[in-house]
Scaffold this motif. Structure first.
Motif, short mmCIF file in Angstrom:
data_model
loop_
_atom_site.label_atom_id
_atom_site.label_comp_id
_atom_site.label_asym_id
_atom_site.label_seq_id
_atom_site.Cartn_x
_atom_site.Cartn_y
_atom_site.Cartn_z
N CYS A 268 56.40 46.34 -3.00
CA CYS A 268 55.32 47.26 -3.36
C CYS A 268 55.68 48.68 -2.89
O CYS A 268 56.11 48.88 -1.75
N CYS B 87 51.62 46.07 -5.51
CA CYS B 87 51.32 44.65 -5.38
C CYS B 87 49.89 44.35 -5.82
O CYS B 87 49.57 43.22 -6.15
N CYS C 177 46.49 48.81 -3.60
CA CYS C 177 47.63 49.67 -3.27
C CYS C 177 47.83 50.75 -4.33
O CYS C 177 48.22 51.87 -4.00
ZN LIG Z 1 50.98 46.83 -1.71
#
Ligand SMILES: [Zn+2]
Length: 208
Positions: free
Chosen positions: A169, A191, A195
């Motif tokens: 991520c 992810c 985020c």
């Molecule tokens: Zn993340």
């Protein structure tokens, strides 16, 4: 695809015992302190039927001893402690993590590299069973794995088979899968929505 299944044992939530110790583990087994749990490999997206799928990605994200211990409590030991001298029974969680990290790097699948994947699978033990799913009138075939270690190897084989890719991520560095059967586009860079939003806010804050 024929579903892969694992009937396994893990500590109940909130259990304080140290799982790393085989003696503690055997004692807990004898005293019936472990919960029975069934894992099923249908896809790589974490569906309602198998919310934690694939389990191997939880291991990949357990990056220190505390996280590895938490992984073991949540998902159970790598191998059955009652099978003496079984395959990989001496492996620590950390060693298993390092191995699987390597195995996941044998990608993308190409005809000249598929032999490497098959070398990994050579030790996997699967038992075919016919069963009736809840309330169903027609039986299904399922392949039952012998251990969590074998089950995670089948997850890795599936990851290679469908061409899913391990990605970190861009915001939190968590490792996750993208591409076929994962429920994520192959070019996803975050992810989760959380985020993605957090990264957008950070960018906006920089702009002032
Ligand atoms: Zn993340």
């Amino acid at each position: 695809m024929v579903p892969i299944r694992l009937n396994w044992r893990r500590f109940p939530e909130g259990e304080q015992a140290q799982f790393g110790d085989v003696v503690d583990l055997l004692q807990a087994l004898k005293e019936n302190r472990l919960d029975l749990v069934t894992y099923e490999l249908n896809d790589l997206a974490g569906s309602a039927a198998s919310p934690d799928s694939p389990i191997v990605m939880h291991l990949m994200n357990a990056r220190d001893d505390v996280a590895l211990d938490a992984f073991q409590k949540r998902f159970g030991p790598l191998t059955d402690p009652l099978v003496e001298g079984g395959n990989n029974s001496w492996l620590t969680m950390n060693e298993a993590r390092e191995r699987f990290d390597l195995y996941l790097r044998i990608a993308p699948p190409r005809p000249n590299r598929i032999g490497l994947v098959n070398d990994l699978l050579a030790s996997v033990s699967l038992r075919p069973q016919v069963y009736f799913p809840d309330g169903a009138q027609t039986p299904q075939i399922v392949l039952t794995a012998e251990s969590l270690y074998d089950f995670m190897l089948m997850e890795i084989a599936t990851i290679h088979q469908v061409g899913a890719v391990v990605t970190a991520c861009s915001h939190c560095r968590k490792l996750y899968l993208t591409g076929p059967l994962t429920g994520r586009r192959s070019h996803a860079v975050y992810c989760s929505d959380r985020c993605r939003v957090a990264a957008m806010r950070a960018r906006n804050a920089e702009k002032g």
